[in-house]
Write an enzyme that holds these catalytic residues in place. Sequence first.
Site: not given
Length: 249
Positions: A89-91
Site C-alpha cells: 500500500h502506497s510506499m
Amino acid sequence: MSEQWFWTRRPRPAASSRVVCLPYAGGAAAAYRAWGDLAPGHVEVCPVELPGRGVRMGEEPYRRLTPLVRALADALEPLLDRPYTLFGHSMGGLLAFELTRLLRRRGRPEPTHLFVSASPAPGRPLEPTVHDATDAELTARLRSFNGTPPEVLDDEELMALALPIIRADFAVLETYEFVAEPPLDIPLTVFGGIYDRAVKPADLAGWRDHATTVRFRMLPVGHFFVDELAPELVRLVTAGVSPVCDPAR
C-alpha cells in the site's frame, strides 16, 4: 535473519500459499494485524516490519530504496518455498514492484500476482518533496492525507517519535529513480481510492506499462483504506479480482 522482518507472521505450516504485505510510509506490520484472521486457512499472511518501527524501533530506517529492496529480497528468501503474492500500500506498492523486479533479475521465484494499492505508477515525479522539509511542513503534508487522527498530529511527543521514520520513508520515495525494464510477466492489480486526494486516478494509469496483464479496481474510499477495507481486500487478494475498472477509460 528473516525473523525480524516477519516477526508478526503467524506460520501456517499447511498453507499452500503466502501473502507478503508491505506497509505505507510511516506504517508498520501492525497495519495488517487483521489480515491473518481474515485470510482463508490455506493462505499464510506475512506482514513486513521495516527497520525503525515496532520491535525494530531501535534500528536505523532506510533512506534509499535500492538497499532497502536488496535487504527485503534477502529476508524473503526463506519464504520462497511455496507460491506467494505481494501486496503493498502506497510506499509499499513501490517496494513490492521493485522487489519483484529484483527477484526476477536474481532468477528467484516471482510472486504469482502483484497487488499495488494507492501507489503512483513508477516514474512519476513526486511534488512537493518533503523529506528535507521542516517538521511543521512534513506534519502539514501528513494532515493533507487525511489519514492520521488530528490528536496524533497535535501530540508533540508522539510526532517526535514518528517524524524521523516518516521522513526516512519519504526520502526512500523522493530519491527513487526509475530504471526501465521489460514489463513483468505476472498479473498486476492496482487498487485506488476514488476519494484519494494524495494519489489520483491519473497517477495510477501508468501502471499499465509495467506488466503484461494489468487490472484496475477503484474503491469508494480515500488514501488509507488498508484497515478500513481489510475484509474486502483480503478477499480480493486471496481469490482474484473482478470486476475490472480502468481509471483512464
